[in-house]
Design a protein around this motif. Sequence first.
Motif, mmCIF file in Angstrom:
data_model
loop_
_atom_site.group_PDB
_atom_site.id
_atom_site.type_symbol
_atom_site.label_atom_id
_atom_site.label_comp_id
_atom_site.label_asym_id
_atom_site.label_seq_id
_atom_site.Cartn_x
_atom_site.Cartn_y
_atom_site.Cartn_z
ATOM 1 N N GLY A 192 0.846 -1.279 0.148
ATOM 2 C CA GLY A 192 -0.119 0.015 0.037
ATOM 3 C C GLY A 192 0.790 1.224 -0.220
ATOM 4 N N ALA A 193 0.081 2.348 0.503
ATOM 5 C CA ALA A 193 1.075 3.698 0.388
ATOM 6 C C ALA A 193 1.913 3.785 1.339
ATOM 7 N N ASN A 194 1.858 2.897 2.597
ATOM 8 C CA ASN A 194 2.951 2.842 3.214
ATOM 9 C C ASN A 194 4.103 2.200 3.217
ATOM 10 N N SER A 195 4.401 1.617 1.830
ATOM 11 C CA SER A 195 5.387 0.907 1.482
ATOM 12 C C SER A 195 6.526 1.791 1.152
ATOM 13 N N LYS A 196 6.256 3.249 1.197
ATOM 14 C CA LYS A 196 7.561 3.912 0.876
ATOM 15 C C LYS A 196 8.301 3.925 2.284
ATOM 16 N N PHE A 197 7.583 3.509 3.403
ATOM 17 C CA PHE A 197 8.504 3.641 4.488
ATOM 18 C C PHE A 197 9.505 2.553 4.926
ATOM 19 N N LEU A 198 9.371 1.430 3.864
ATOM 20 C CA LEU A 198 10.108 0.309 4.143
ATOM 21 C C LEU A 198 11.301 0.116 3.230
ATOM 22 N N GLN A 199 12.359 -0.474 3.925
ATOM 23 C CA GLN A 199 13.800 -0.708 3.247
ATOM 24 C C GLN A 199 13.240 -1.617 1.850
ATOM 25 N N GLU A 200 12.687 -2.864 2.189
ATOM 26 C CA GLU A 200 12.328 -3.817 1.001
ATOM 27 C C GLU A 200 10.865 -4.113 1.467
ATOM 28 N N ASN A 201 10.081 -4.393 0.318
ATOM 29 C CA ASN A 201 8.545 -4.633 0.390
ATOM 30 C C ASN A 201 8.450 -6.261 0.721
ATOM 31 N N ILE A 202 8.912 -6.713 2.073
ATOM 32 C CA ILE A 202 8.979 -8.241 2.548
ATOM 33 C C ILE A 202 8.439 -8.191 3.846
ATOM 34 N N VAL A 203 7.967 -9.217 4.308
ATOM 35 C CA VAL A 203 7.560 -9.536 5.827
ATOM 36 C C VAL A 203 8.760 -10.712 6.132
ATOM 37 N N THR A 204 9.398 -10.318 7.317
ATOM 38 C CA THR A 204 10.205 -11.217 7.855
ATOM 39 C C THR A 204 10.276 -11.633 9.344
ATOM 40 N N ILE A 205 10.897 -12.226 9.804
ATOM 41 C CA ILE A 205 10.882 -12.574 11.309
ATOM 42 C C ILE A 205 12.113 -12.329 12.065
ATOM 43 N N ARG A 206 11.795 -11.765 13.398
ATOM 44 C CA ARG A 206 13.054 -11.551 14.335
ATOM 45 C C ARG A 206 12.465 -11.869 15.464
ATOM 46 N N ASN A 207 13.304 -12.743 16.300
ATOM 47 C CA ASN A 207 12.859 -12.951 17.688
ATOM 48 C C ASN A 207 11.749 -14.070 17.575
ATOM 49 N N GLY A 208 11.185 -14.810 16.422
ATOM 50 C CA GLY A 208 10.323 -15.670 16.514
ATOM 51 C C GLY A 208 8.885 -14.456 16.158
ATOM 52 N N ARG A 209 9.028 -13.468 15.817
ATOM 53 C CA ARG A 209 7.602 -12.663 15.620
ATOM 54 C C ARG A 209 7.860 -11.892 14.207
ATOM 55 N N TYR A 210 6.732 -11.862 13.557
ATOM 56 C CA TYR A 210 6.637 -11.151 12.131
ATOM 57 C C TYR A 210 6.896 -9.801 12.230
ATOM 58 N N VAL A 211 7.633 -9.046 11.506
ATOM 59 C CA VAL A 211 8.380 -7.715 11.414
ATOM 60 C C VAL A 211 8.289 -7.353 9.964
ATOM 61 N N ILE A 212 8.356 -5.954 9.895
ATOM 62 C CA ILE A 212 8.687 -5.292 8.776
ATOM 63 C C ILE A 212 9.897 -4.450 8.606
#
Length: 800
Positions: A192-212
């Motif tokens: 969406g419009a918030n994708s401009k805030f992201l370094q990459e348009n992906i969903v990843t995992i850190r410490n066992g939790r979903y993050v962007i």
Amino acid sequence: MKNNLILNSDNLNKSFAGSFERAMTTLELDKVLDAVQKYASTEKGREKVLKLSPSVSPEAINKALKETTEAKLYVQTKTSPSFMGAKDITKSIKTAKKGGMLSMKQLLDVANVLSVSIFLEGYLTLKEKAPLLDFYKSALKPNRFLRDKITSAVISEDLMSDNASQKLFDIRRLIKSSSNKIRDVLQKYTSGANSKFLQENIVTIRNGRYVIPVKNEYKNEVKGLVHDTSASGSTVFIEPMQVVEENNRLRTLEADEKAEIERILYELSAECDRFSHDILSDFDIITSLDVIFAKAEYSFATESSEPKINPEKYVNLINARHPLLDKESAVPINVNLGKKFTTLVITGPNTGGKTVTLKTIGLLSLMAQCGLHIPASDSSTLPVFDSILADIGDEQSIEQSLSTFSAHMVNIVKILRDFTPDSLILFDELGAGTDPIEGAALAQSILEKVTSCKALCASTTHYAELKAYALETPGVSNASCEFDVETLKPTYRLIIGLPGKSNAFAIAGKLGISKDIIKASKAKIDNGTRSFEGLIGKLERERVDLEKKKEALEKNLAHSKEMYEKAEQMRKDFNERIEKESQNAEKKAKELLERARSSADYVFSELQEIQKKRDSSDFKELLEKSRENVRKSLGYAGENLSVADKIEAEYIPPRDYIVGDSVRVEDFGKTGIISSLDGKTATIAFGSAKIKTDVSKLRLVEDGKKEKAPASRSPKKVSEAHSETDVRGMTGDDAIFVIDKFIDDAILSSLPTVRIIHGKGTGALRKALWDYLKHDKRVSSFRAGSFGEGDAGVTVITLK
């Protein structure tokens, strides 16, 4: 109780290993065992092979030798059994017995042992021909229930099946649902419009939790919890507040999943504990069988055979070879010791094979008492020695300040102290390394001591005094290693009963020492020694001459025997042919007689009809018609007579048959192509069908077009059928063609299960094979391979 009987020979080996320990090293038994262990399939089997040591129990030795023979029968009849690399599960079972939890890898190792046990139960079917190995089969306790329970729950070393329990299935379904919900929410950030805030348009995992991954400068634009930062600091991994609650729920579900997996592992571990005695018993049997079949494979590789164990304490080795020498170049020797004489004095030049002869006698005796077949004729026989004592090689010791002679004497002192009448004693260059006169006297006294005690002994020497001693003393015999003076090369043949010459003068002369020096050297030898050596030379020449004559006589005898056998076969074939032709002629004669009788009856009936109608007006016409009918009838009989009189001469083809010839099979009247020839038997191909027939029933079709004989798709014989085949890289049709023949061979070899290796790839080949197997009436069931069998890249087939 059965396991105790199976492992009894191991206990015997351990009890008497000390009596052979030095000889095992000196005679290089360790190198033989290292060669044998390479044929073992399991780590425990390899360890057990390397720990083999000679037994002194005739019963245990005979049992071990016959087990190896029975294993060779199985390999010849079927194929080598698969032990599937069974791992040592002893520690795992001990953990289970203590109430511990086994890992998925440990459980799969246990399941693999159970699979091997199940396979061996179906493999060991030659009860009548191999009763000893059938004893191992009867001791097995295959547990399909536990094997299937483990393999259905555990997919791989780090993955448990969803179907391991209903609760685990439900938890994983909820985990998947929760993960999808989180991803759906986070997808709005990546697309969406918030994708401009992201370094990459992906969903990843850190410490066992979903993050962007959010750009550092926009981290305040995305409300949520920061879990990590990139090494450069330019990216911040944020968990948006909208998914925090669902992430918490996901973490809870993952904890539940872990707890349920542990519960299942504990449950399976408890099952292993419940059947622990049977599992460990089966593992011991599997290891023992692995050792036995490793011995069998080594026996095949070295062209060895089972020696006979005699209670009469004598050695008779026929065409014996040292197992560590190249079997193609090693010269077989014949050795007999213990019947007419108990001590053998071996003489001859250096590098002539004297030491190899000693080592061959000792090493083959050690091998036989370890239950190993020996590279010698199957008519060879050996006794059971309670110890083998060898003094071979350079024993010089700098550390102990011992010369070569002193070191040998230290060893000989131990031998003279420890030997018994049931010992085998081997001396290499007895009495060497000191003054020749004193050394010869000492060597003779040592041999007298050993001979008086009736122990079997073989000794090498260069001393003429010992040659004379062997000629004059009852119970002692000379032997020599043959040497070709013309080529300066040993022949390595052992000649029993004749002392050997050192051939020092002949060798020195051939190598360039002047004749003057040789002549002067000969003059310095006393007359007695010169006469003795001359006598030996004369005996040697006469022996060679007699052997040549014997060889010529044996060759003539063999030729005469061959000619006699050929003549006998020709006579037999001729008699059979005459008998066959007589039977055919008799049959034809009976047929001819029957037709003649029918013709006669017909003639008489016509005459009676003519007699009745002789007064009629059309008598002349009727007479002519009857004459014509009789003429035709007799003509038909005459035609058959000429056929009956003709006996077909034996067909002789214009040339020898070759593969690819077009031929007509007389029995069928059909024309086909010769695909293979084996003596008097030919295989004829009619399209895809093939038959075997005698070449005498073939007729060469000279004008027929020659076709190339169809090549066999499988070069292996049925007796060599394997329990698996590899079709990777083939098309579906080609693979089906190979598997069809493979299943036929497996059924003929009585294999209960087979494996097809097709690889994973796209799955197209596996699908084609499975579609074919569904409709194959020879197949009882099939499944994908489990862990340790090749997973999805392998299909396991159970045959009817």
